[in-house]
Design a protein around this motif. Sequence first.
Motif, PDB file in Angstrom:
ATOM      1  N   ARG A  75      36.228  40.308  30.649  1.00 52.78           N
ATOM      2  CA  ARG A  75      37.396  40.616  31.724  1.00 52.78           C
ATOM      3  C   ARG A  75      38.682  40.182  30.726  1.00 52.78           C
ATOM      4  N   ALA A  76      38.675  38.799  30.055  1.00 45.59           N
ATOM      5  CA  ALA A  76      40.039  38.577  29.313  1.00 45.59           C
ATOM      6  C   ALA A  76      40.005  39.432  28.381  1.00 45.59           C
ATOM      7  N   PHE A  77      39.133  40.132  27.445  1.00 46.82           N
ATOM      8  CA  PHE A  77      39.461  40.683  26.321  1.00 46.82           C
ATOM      9  C   PHE A  77      40.053  41.991  26.816  1.00 46.82           C
ATOM     10  N   PRO A 110      41.947  41.298  35.748  1.00 44.26           N
ATOM     11  CA  PRO A 110      42.387  39.907  36.474  1.00 44.26           C
ATOM     12  C   PRO A 110      41.212  38.981  36.780  1.00 44.26           C
ATOM     13  N   ASP A 111      41.438  37.841  36.883  1.00 44.64           N
ATOM     14  CA  ASP A 111      40.152  36.873  37.503  1.00 44.64           C
ATOM     15  C   ASP A 111      40.172  36.961  39.089  1.00 44.64           C
ATOM     16  N   VAL A 112      38.963  37.632  39.595  1.00 45.72           N
ATOM     17  CA  VAL A 112      38.994  37.732  41.136  1.00 45.72           C
ATOM     18  C   VAL A 112      38.170  36.669  41.540  1.00 45.72           C
ATOM     19  N   GLN A 113      37.717  35.578  40.915  1.00 44.97           N
ATOM     20  CA  GLN A 113      36.734  34.784  41.576  1.00 44.97           C
ATOM     21  C   GLN A 113      37.292  33.994  42.469  1.00 44.97           C
ATOM     22  N   PRO A 114      38.640  33.488  42.551  1.00 37.65           N
ATOM     23  CA  PRO A 114      39.110  32.778  43.285  1.00 37.65           C
ATOM     24  C   PRO A 114      39.302  33.518  44.715  1.00 37.65           C
ATOM     25  N   VAL A 115      39.815  34.994  44.621  1.00 41.41           N
ATOM     26  CA  VAL A 115      39.999  35.808  45.840  1.00 41.41           C
ATOM     27  C   VAL A 115      38.323  36.014  46.458  1.00 41.41           C
ATOM     28  N   GLN A 116      37.539  36.338  45.831  1.00 41.58           N
ATOM     29  CA  GLN A 116      36.136  36.271  46.127  1.00 41.58           C
ATOM     30  C   GLN A 116      35.504  35.113  46.818  1.00 41.58           C
ATOM     31  N   ALA A 117      35.685  34.148  46.326  1.00 43.32           N
ATOM     32  CA  ALA A 117      35.446  32.659  46.959  1.00 43.32           C
ATOM     33  C   ALA A 117      36.199  32.504  48.548  1.00 43.32           C
TER      34      ALA A 117
END
Length: 82
Positions: free
Chosen positions: A15-17, A21-28
């Motif tokens: 994802r970073a490459f 976006p990092d969606v883990q906080p939203v998913q949590a």
Amino acid sequence: MKVHVDIDCTPEEARAFFGLPDVQPVQAAVMKELENRLMSGMQAMDPETLMKTWVPAGLANMEQFQRMFWQQFGGSDKKSGQ
């Protein structure tokens, strides 16, 4: 000609490459809200709550059905005094 490339990386690194976006906080947060709603819905499925909801309507409908039955067959209706 075939070229085969293996890339060994974690999903976070991929994802970073690619600049995603990092969606883990939203998913949590969404999963926590879903869990809260499911748990509050489960409280409504409590047997005591279900009985309080269903029994009064069930008894009233049963009494109405009995009156209709007795009126249909010429019997007396105790509530109306016929």
